[in-house]
Design an enzyme around this catalytic site. Structure first.
Site, PDB file in Angstrom:
ATOM      1  N   ASP A  60     -14.722  -8.499  30.061  1.00  0.00           N
ATOM      2  CA  ASP A  60     -14.047  -9.069  28.753  1.00  0.00           C
ATOM      3  C   ASP A  60     -12.450  -9.352  29.451  1.00  0.00           C
ATOM      4  OD1 ASP A  60     -12.635 -10.212  26.642  1.00  0.00           O
ATOM      5  OD2 ASP A  60     -13.087  -8.371  25.467  1.00  0.00           O
ATOM      6  N   ILE A  95      -8.063  -6.570  30.740  1.00  0.00           N
ATOM      7  CA  ILE A  95      -9.280  -7.127  31.345  1.00  0.00           C
ATOM      8  C   ILE A  95     -10.053  -5.739  30.990  1.00  0.00           C
ATOM      9  CG2 ILE A  95     -10.884  -7.446  33.419  1.00  0.00           C
ATOM     10  CD1 ILE A  95      -8.250  -8.592  34.523  1.00  0.00           C
ATOM     11  N   GLU A 100     -17.063 -15.525  23.815  1.00  0.00           N
ATOM     12  CA  GLU A 100     -16.615 -14.233  23.417  1.00  0.00           C
ATOM     13  C   GLU A 100     -16.868 -13.743  22.100  1.00  0.00           C
ATOM     14  OE1 GLU A 100     -12.414 -14.380  23.660  1.00  0.00           O
ATOM     15  OE2 GLU A 100     -12.186 -12.354  22.816  1.00  0.00           O
ATOM     16  N   THR A 138      -4.452  -9.202  21.522  1.00  0.00           N
ATOM     17  CA  THR A 138      -2.922  -9.627  21.477  1.00  0.00           C
ATOM     18  C   THR A 138      -2.644 -10.309  20.388  1.00  0.00           C
ATOM     19  OG1 THR A 138      -3.542 -10.206  24.014  1.00  0.00           O
ATOM     20  CG2 THR A 138      -1.503 -11.048  23.233  1.00  0.00           C
ATOM     21  N   GLY A 185      -1.299  -7.074  18.511  1.00  0.00           N
ATOM     22  CA  GLY A 185      -0.912  -6.063  19.423  1.00  0.00           C
ATOM     23  C   GLY A 185      -0.034  -6.637  20.453  1.00  0.00           C
ATOM     24  N   SER A 236      -7.894  -3.086  21.471  1.00  0.00           N
ATOM     25  CA  SER A 236      -6.855  -2.331  22.303  1.00  0.00           C
ATOM     26  C   SER A 236      -5.902  -1.789  21.306  1.00  0.00           C
ATOM     27  CB  SER A 236      -6.454  -2.619  23.699  1.00  0.00           C
ATOM     28  OG  SER A 236      -7.854  -3.124  24.269  1.00  0.00           O
TER      29      SER A 236
HETATM   30  P1  ADP Z   1      -6.819  -9.125  24.563  1.00  0.00           P
HETATM   31  O1  ADP Z   1      -8.380  -9.210  24.748  1.00  0.00           O
HETATM   32  O2  ADP Z   1      -6.207 -10.186  23.834  1.00  0.00           O
HETATM   33  O3  ADP Z   1      -6.329  -8.716  26.047  1.00  0.00           O
HETATM   34  P2  ADP Z   1      -6.935  -6.346  23.562  1.00  0.00           P
HETATM   35  O4  ADP Z   1      -8.185  -5.971  22.615  1.00  0.00           O
HETATM   36  O5  ADP Z   1      -7.043  -5.699  25.020  1.00  0.00           O
HETATM   37  O6  ADP Z   1      -6.596  -7.924  23.455  1.00  0.00           O
HETATM   38  O7  ADP Z   1      -5.333  -5.513  23.304  1.00  0.00           O
HETATM   39  C1  ADP Z   1      -4.169  -5.811  23.677  1.00  0.00           C
HETATM   40  C2  ADP Z   1      -3.183  -4.924  22.885  1.00  0.00           C
HETATM   41  O8  ADP Z   1      -3.445  -3.418  23.111  1.00  0.00           O
HETATM   42  C3  ADP Z   1      -1.795  -4.981  23.741  1.00  0.00           C
HETATM   43  O9  ADP Z   1      -1.121  -6.133  22.851  1.00  0.00           O
HETATM   44  C4  ADP Z   1      -1.213  -3.709  23.108  1.00  0.00           C
HETATM   45  O10 ADP Z   1      -0.717  -3.921  21.883  1.00  0.00           O
HETATM   46  C5  ADP Z   1      -2.380  -2.871  23.256  1.00  0.00           C
HETATM   47  N1  ADP Z   1      -2.515  -2.141  24.374  1.00  0.00           N
HETATM   48  C6  ADP Z   1      -3.271  -0.885  24.636  1.00  0.00           C
HETATM   49  N2  ADP Z   1      -3.362  -0.351  25.611  1.00  0.00           N
HETATM   50  C7  ADP Z   1      -2.493  -1.217  26.371  1.00  0.00           C
HETATM   51  C8  ADP Z   1      -1.809  -1.081  27.654  1.00  0.00           C
HETATM   52  N3  ADP Z   1      -2.292   0.028  28.549  1.00  0.00           N
HETATM   53  N4  ADP Z   1      -0.990  -1.987  28.275  1.00  0.00           N
HETATM   54  C9  ADP Z   1      -0.659  -3.051  27.534  1.00  0.00           C
HETATM   55  N5  ADP Z   1      -1.066  -3.436  26.175  1.00  0.00           N
HETATM   56  C10 ADP Z   1      -2.077  -2.163  25.485  1.00  0.00           C
END
Ligand code: ADP
Length: 266
Positions: free
Chosen positions: A6, A12, A71, A99, A121, A225
């Site tokens: 993903d 990633i 997705e 994000t 995030g 995340s």
């Molecule tokens: P996307 O699929 O849009 O990349 P994610 O589900 O991976 O989104 O979530 C991204 C968010 O997770 C970031 O904006 C941040 O708040 C948080 N995050 C968690 N771990 C990390 C990391 N190691 N580096 C950056 N952001 C992180």
């Protein structure tokens, strides 16, 4: 080896099968070349399926052919896999706090995107940088855990001084609303970070629970995340979701739902 990927705006996420178990690994999206190198070096004869906003960018850099899947559907499949059959009921809501934030309604395994918000995030990373200069995610969430939101946010009870308020005095009346107080008492970095997480959590829980009420769903599954190492954000969502009579669900490895869905599509 089967590998589901993903490729998101910030991270990633990969899920692959090793020793008969699903293993997980993630990379920052800027480090896409490290991710590609790992995929090429670590796996012999990989069968790859990619999803996410950056899936095309990633697929083009691979030296093996890759399948791509939608997705939102992959995420739904991953959630159902992680939760186990039947546990979530016929219909539920899932809220992906990546994000940005995306809200989906699932009935009998089929999802429909019903809303979202640019508050997510990425908002934490951006506002944390602007207010404190911090850039490291783990450092930001660690610092936030020592913060006191009462130095920044205005609560209902702050307005109804001495009087019995018509709603719980502990609810936030105004996020970042203590301007007058803050002019005299500059909040610490930790206080500001805790208040930023509070703002994000409260916006997300408000739109999520309103959607749950509208669709009459019991469970709200929160993934993404943004919950990593961030109990403050989780606690806000748990407390407010329960307050309106809905059941918050956090799945272990929920942020890998999209990657798992891609893995299952191979
Ligand atoms: P996307 O699929 O849009 O990349 P994610 O589900 O991976 O989104 O979530 C991204 C968010 O997770 C970031 O904006 C941040 O708040 C948080 N995050 C968690 N771990 C990390 C990391 N190691 N580096 C950056 N952001 C992180």
């Amino acid at each position: 080896t089967k590998i589901g990927i993903d490729a998101g705006g910030t991270l990633i996420k990969t899920a692959y099968i090793e020793n008969e178990r699903i293993q997980y690994r993630s990379f920052p999206s800027q480090a896409i070349d490290d991710a590609i190198k790992w995929l090429h070096d670590y796996f012999e004869k990989p069968a790859i399926c990619v999803t996410g906003g950056r899936s095309q960018v990633l697929a083009k850099k691979l030296n093996v052919p890759a399948k791509t899947v939608v997705e939102f559907d992959a995420t739904t499949e991953g959630i159902t896999y992680l939760a186990g059959p039947q546990t979530l009921g016929r219909q539920f809501l899932f809220v992906n706090v990546g994000t940005g934030t995306s809200i989906h309604h699932v009935t009998d395994g089929r999802q429909e995107r019903i809303g979202g918000s640019g508050i997510g995030g990425g908002t934490l990373l951006g506002l944390a940088y602007l207010t404190t200069g911090m850039q490291d995610y783990e450092e930001i969430v660690r610092a936030a855990s020592d913060g006191n939101r009462e130095h920044v946010d205005l609560k209902v009870k702050d307005i109804f001084e001495g009087l019995l308020p018509p709603i719980s005095g502990d609810l936030t009346a105004s996020n970042f609303g203590k301007a007058e107080w803050m002019r005299e008492h500059k909040p610490s970095d930790s206080d500001m970070l805790a208040a930023i997480i509070g703002l994000i959590g409260e916006v997300i829980v408000t739109i999520s629970t309103q959607a749950a009420a509208q669709y009459d769903t019991g469970a709200i599954v929160y993934i993404g995340s943004s919950f990593r190492s961030n109990p403050l954000l989780q606690d806000i969502l748990v407390a407010y979701t329960r307050l309106v009579g809905k059941e918050p669900v956090f799945l272990p490895n929920g942020e890998y739902s999209g990657a798992i869905g891609a893995l299952l599509a191979i």
